[in-house]
Design an enzyme around this catalytic site. Structure first.
Site, mmCIF file in Angstrom:
data_model
loop_
_atom_site.group_PDB
_atom_site.id
_atom_site.type_symbol
_atom_site.label_atom_id
_atom_site.label_comp_id
_atom_site.label_asym_id
_atom_site.label_seq_id
_atom_site.Cartn_x
_atom_site.Cartn_y
_atom_site.Cartn_z
ATOM 1 C CG HIS A 156 -43.144 47.194 15.113
ATOM 2 N ND1 HIS A 156 -42.667 47.595 16.335
ATOM 3 C CD2 HIS A 156 -44.086 46.244 15.361
ATOM 4 C CE1 HIS A 156 -43.265 46.920 17.290
ATOM 5 N NE2 HIS A 156 -44.131 46.089 16.725
ATOM 6 C CG HIS A 202 -47.702 50.334 22.026
ATOM 7 N ND1 HIS A 202 -47.471 49.139 22.658
ATOM 8 C CD2 HIS A 202 -46.565 50.608 21.331
ATOM 9 C CE1 HIS A 202 -46.241 48.724 22.370
ATOM 10 N NE2 HIS A 202 -45.688 49.592 21.562
#
Length: 458
Positions: A156, A202
């Site tokens: 991930h 992110h």
């Protein structure tokens, strides 16, 4: 980007160094050292917005006619550095002999009949064939299985590696990830301010910027070149919901399309996927998905994720990890059973910073979460998914894949789902302390408070 976002980005760093700002718990890493990672204050979970109108549907299947099943010899591994020897493999079979072993890959004439990971797929052949000793994606048993009949460990947010940052999701870089056995890589794309090249970021590039996508994709491509018997899958998260033509020129520059898999039809069902040996022998060893806005009629190799794969809830905070379809929403069960599926098993805690609730990896429980058995474990969740859907997940998507009890337990969980034996060593070790995720326990509380006050007032 807003000044508040920049403050939150810096405060995520403070979370990792100011030990008195939030609760932390010691864990054991692969090198046996005790480290502490702060998980923040638990708060009521609010799932981030899930798009409701960006999912594609096909009323009919589209035949692309872009793949061939000819028996001609093709180049399956290419040296781009001049340090390796080109290997020509036949699309029907490949063998290489040495004084010790015989390696054999079945090719395009192989027909898989199994739809479960529980046993290796059989082949229809009138003549006996040699026993394969050449691993495909780490296991000889996988060579004759369909791509859709294998469970892989996924990283991930693979590129998000940064020491002392609560916004990171992995401890080791992509080369270590692949060397250790990861074959599914996921990452989110954003546009950095005043940059013409998309970056892996992110949520926002102010929180964590892993650099231009071209650098990371080139590294992956170089690894693929050096490992001609491996199939790697990349899932691109389209964080800006940009149309793919903004990304494609940058992807093309990396040279990775030389190894890209192009499907024969849109969308692909479980039985449409080829065996790993076929993908290896035809040189199509990189499968690339995009979660939103993919346009397969324009770019057939950039697969639309949610017409061919579904996911369990992302950003999970429930340690029971219910194996239900979250994306695409309202997917009928009969359609779900005929698609690939990804199990999100990256447990999150939530940090409450300046009144903003942010999800961060819950490293206080990472060893339990990444374990092959026990409550909240990867292995138990995979078993529950198999019970619910009649087959294991295709992807076990995890944070900090190298952590677990013991290290390598994520690969043990995947091996059990595949009914094979895991006997590899895990995991890669960061080259220096600067690359390890460590809590800087010597930083006094005053430093964290000063930083928090500064960014609150700026």
């Amino acid at each position: 980007m807003t000044s508040l976002t920049r403050r939150l980005g810096c405060l995520l760093g403070v979370l990792s160094v100011g030990t008195s700002l939030a609760h932390g718990q010691a864990i054991t890493t692969v090198n046996g050292e005790e480290v502490t990672m702060l998980t923040g204050t638990k708060a009521e979970h609010t799932t981030s917005s899930i798009p409701t109108n960006l999912y594609q549907t096909y009323t009919t299947r589209i035949t692309l006619g872009t793949t061939t099943d000819t028996a001609s010899s093709i180049l399956a591994s290419v040296s781009e550095t001049g340090n390796a020897t080109d290997t020509v493999l036949s699309s029907e079979s490949a063998s290489e002999t040495s004084s010790a072993t015989l390696s054999y890959l079945t090719g395009t004439n192989s027909h898989s009949t199994s739809t479960s990971n529980a046993t290796a797929s059989s082949t229809e052949s009138a003549q006996p064939v040699p026993t394969n000793t050449r691993p495909c994606n780490n296991y000889p048993e996988f060579c004759d299985r369909k791509y859709s009949n294998i469970t892989e460990v996924g990283c991930h947010n693979s590129p998000f590696v940064r020491a002392n940052s609560a916004a990171a999701n992995q401890q080791l870089g992509v080369v270590d990830q692949l060397n250790d056995g990861v074959r599914f890589l996921q990452a989110q794309i954003q546009w950095a301010e005043n940059d013409t090249v998309p970056h892996f970021c992110h949520t926002t590039c102010d929180l964590l910027d892993a650099g231009p996508i071209t650098e990371w994709l080139t590294t992956v491509k170089d690894w693929v070149v050096a490992h001609p018997y491996d199939v790697v899958t990349i899932l691109l998260g389209n964080g800006n919901y940009s149309t793919p033509d903004f990304y494609v020129p940058h992807i093309e520059k990396t040279g990775i399309l030389r190894y890209i898999y192009t499907p024969p039809v849109i969308p692909m069902t479980l039985n449409d996927w080829p065996t790993l040996s076929h993908m290896i022998l035809t040189g199509q060893r990189v499968v690339m998905f995009m979660d939103y806005m993919a346009n397969q009629t324009a770019y057939p190799w950039l697969l639309d994720e949610f017409t061919q794969m579904w996911e369990t809830p992302f950003d999970p905070v429930d340690r029971n990890f219910p194996c239900v379809v979250q994306r695409p929403p309202d997917l009928p069960a009969d359609q779900a059973k005929n698609r690939l599926y990804l199990m999100n098993h990256n447990l999150n805690g939530e940090a409450n910073l300046l009144g903003n609730v942010l999800s961060v990896p819950d490293l206080s429980r990472i060893n339990e979460t990444n374990s092959a058995e026990g409550f909240g474990s990867l292995g138990l969740a995979a078993n529950n998914c198999q019970s619910d859907w009649g087959r294991p997940p295709n992807v076990l998507n995890v944070d900090y894949y190298n952590m677990g009890d013991p290290p390598g337990s994520v690969f043990e969980a995947a091996a059990r789902a595949n009914n094979v034996t895991y006997n590899r060593k895990c995991c890669g070790v960061a080259a220096s302390s600067a690359q390890r995720i460590e809590a800087m326990l010597k930083v006094p509380l005053t430093l964290g408070l000063i930083w928090a006050a500064f960014w609150t007032l700026v």
